[in-house]
Design a protein around this motif. Sequence first.
Motif, PDB file in Angstrom:
ATOM      1  N   CYS A   1       9.643   6.207   3.756  1.00  0.00           N
ATOM      2  CA  CYS A   1       9.330   6.750   2.426  1.00  0.00           C
ATOM      3  C   CYS A   1      10.164   8.001   2.140  1.00  0.00           C
ATOM      4  CB  CYS A   1       7.833   7.025   2.320  1.00  0.00           C
ATOM      5  SG  CYS A   1       7.159   6.614   0.710  1.00  0.00           S
TER       6      CYS A   1
ATOM      7  N   ASN B   1      12.761   3.868   1.218  1.00  0.00           N
ATOM      8  CA  ASN B   1      12.294   3.255  -0.027  1.00  0.00           C
ATOM      9  C   ASN B   1      13.442   2.485  -0.678  1.00  0.00           C
ATOM     10  OD1 ASN B   1       9.794   4.374   0.265  1.00  0.00           O
ATOM     11  ND2 ASN B   1      10.157   6.059  -1.162  1.00  0.00           N
TER      12      ASN B   1
ATOM     13  N   CYS C   1      10.446   0.637   2.713  1.00  0.00           N
ATOM     14  CA  CYS C   1       9.150   1.152   2.269  1.00  0.00           C
ATOM     15  C   CYS C   1       8.966   0.836   0.786  1.00  0.00           C
ATOM     16  CB  CYS C   1       9.080   2.638   2.618  1.00  0.00           C
ATOM     17  SG  CYS C   1       7.408   3.325   2.696  1.00  0.00           S
ATOM     18  N   CYS C   2       8.454   1.797   0.035  1.00  0.00           N
ATOM     19  CA  CYS C   2       8.024   1.551  -1.346  1.00  0.00           C
ATOM     20  C   CYS C   2       9.065   0.837  -2.195  1.00  0.00           C
ATOM     21  CB  CYS C   2       7.664   2.856  -2.019  1.00  0.00           C
ATOM     22  SG  CYS C   2       6.342   3.732  -1.191  1.00  0.00           S
TER      23      CYS C   2
END
Length: 316
Positions: free
Chosen positions: A213, A242, A280-281
């Motif tokens: 992240c 991310n 990640c995101c």
Amino acid sequence: MKMLLQDAVREQPLLGDGAMGTQLMIAGLEQGNCGEAWNLTHPERVLAIQRRYVEAGSDCLITNTFGGSRIMLTRHSEADHVVEVNKAGVEVAREAFGAKDGYVLGDIGPFGGLLQPFGEFTVEQVRSAFEEQAGALVDAGADAIIIETQTSLEELLIGIEAAQAAGSKCIIGSMAYDVTLDGSTFRTMMGIEPERAAEFMEEHGAHIVALNCGTGMEMERARDAVERYKRVTKLPVMVQPNAGKPQLINMKVVYDETPEQMVKGLLPLLKTGANIVGSCCGSTPEHIRAFRKVMDEFLASQSIEVNGGVRESQNL
Ligand SMILES: [Zn+2]
């Protein structure tokens, strides 16, 4: 017997998975609702997401238990289900692998507050919440515990000790770094630099040092972080950037890096010696599929080097 994750990744790098939160939203979870409760109420939807990651080539799946501690679940009036939510999270991930012998990483995210004297939570409250969560994850058969998106060493340590108390055979500490305003470096919100974090994790018995992240921590920065970790520790390194930067479009958070853009940074990351790479995101099964292709080419090129007797870029 299955090799411990920290040993397996010393032989060759493994592929992680992509985002869970943003995938749950696509599957119908409304902003502010409890995604972890879906392990009990909509396990088939969580399973479908994780199956797509396995089909895309993930070797490791992170359980849908980021906010599965008692402190987090209490905010959603789910405190009665702490053990069930975490147990189901491990079971769903294991089921998603089907016949494949993948690694299930039991996820512990931040407790979502500040410790005293800055906030209202005592160390003992957080310790008891993390111990309960780690215990449920390990009892359900998680291969590792990942304490992720951490910004303070104090909270990270509580997580590591909780995983140790639960008897986890592999413990991963994962920090979230933000690039500084002048763009010159990165550190966590609480001011922790990667070298300090890696030394701290090794000293306290973590088996894998990681980052995930963060803000502005795209593939290139992630590579810098891996290098900085590797300078101070011999522990394997896991990295999950991310999919670019979040943008608010029509009141929805959208991440702007396509699989094609993101995967360009993967080979440098692997050459630097990253041992587990996921994202990640905002990332999707398509991102992971693109990663798989590049990783397989990288692994094939390495075995050619081995056969030719010039094994030099091994990931140790
Ligand atoms: Zn993230």
